[in-house]
Scaffold this active site. Sequence first.
Site, PDB file in Angstrom:
ATOM      1  N   LYS A   1      16.382  13.781  64.601  1.00 33.72           N
ATOM      2  CA  LYS A   1      17.509  13.885  65.521  1.00 33.72           C
ATOM      3  C   LYS A   1      17.223  13.269  66.880  1.00 33.72           C
ATOM      4  CE  LYS A   1      17.512  18.328  65.031  1.00 33.72           C
ATOM      5  NZ  LYS A   1      16.587  18.488  63.877  1.00 33.72           N
TER       6      LYS A   1
ATOM      7  N   LYS B 244      22.888  17.702  67.498  1.00 33.50           N
ATOM      8  CA  LYS B 244      23.718  17.256  66.375  1.00 33.50           C
ATOM      9  C   LYS B 244      25.136  16.953  66.826  1.00 33.50           C
ATOM     10  CE  LYS B 244      20.868  19.948  63.195  1.00 33.50           C
ATOM     11  NZ  LYS B 244      20.762  21.200  62.407  1.00 33.50           N
TER      12      LYS B 244
END
Length: 340
Positions: free
Chosen positions: A126, A225
């Site tokens: 991420k 996210k």
Amino acid sequence: MKTYRLALVGFGSVGRGLLQILHEHGAALAQQTGALLQVVAVATQRHGSVYHAAGLQPAALLAAAGTQLGKLAADHHDWDAPRIITAGNADIIVECSPTNLQTGEPATGYIQAALRSGRHVVTANKGPIALHYAALAALARAQRVTLGVEGTVMGGTPALRLGSELLQGAGISACAGILNGTTNYILTRMEAGATYPAALAEAQALGYAEADPAGDVEGHDAACKLVIIANILMGRTLRLQDVAVQGITQLTPADVAAAAAAGERWKLVATVDAQAAQVRPQRLALTHPLAAVGGITNAITFSTAMLGDVTLVGPGAGGVATGYALLADMLALHRAQATA
């Protein structure tokens, strides 16, 4: 049949999950799709590396995970990740090293080196995608290679692919989701009567939460996210510091009981629209599509102009689930090359 040579950078639960899939299903997948995925290298920061141009068996790599990579018969055991990326024969670099949400390093450097070397990249990391996606995507386009990032959001559940492909023309105006399985598990256990410390300890014992769970329980993982979703699916230029973040650490059993008495349920919800982005605990009516999502399961609702709300629910964590997202990106690459 087309063979794709893979080099794994990082060999934690996600890398091992991908290898488990290839060990158990690789032959059937090759027969079904025409893509033979062959691992030629694994590089780790703490447990050494292995590179063998002719290929390594997934079963042998899984058995050697940890401190035994140096015992495998191979061309090189002294090549580090940068050398494997630039001097090896891999077609695809599978980047799944530990996440750094402050700088994105060293993963960002690995991805840049791979793209500049003309190699495709798939990643579940991420950090680089939340912090540097625009630049990395531009580099991939310039080099005419693929950067696959499905595994960075909701594990193996294809949230990004659904949004970018199937809902591309539907006009996504907002997204709301349960994007962190650890906090969702803790809230589920608290609703069943556990205290926050007891639920957290249980999540850690089961491997759902890290020894230092701050990134999850304080909402930063979900915020990361959310940035990826906003920038890839909604054309935003959102930064982590643009997201208002509040975690679940202040919720008490009394808070949970009060919500239940009102026919509601606490969830850590990440939301983004054209004006704002936030992660915070919310009380949802039991009829809300996100309210029924329990345990480590993730979910996202896309609000669209043409279809209204579209909700996707599925596994958001785990080595095999996220390993499948890496596989999905590689199979998408294969399909694209087959039709080029």
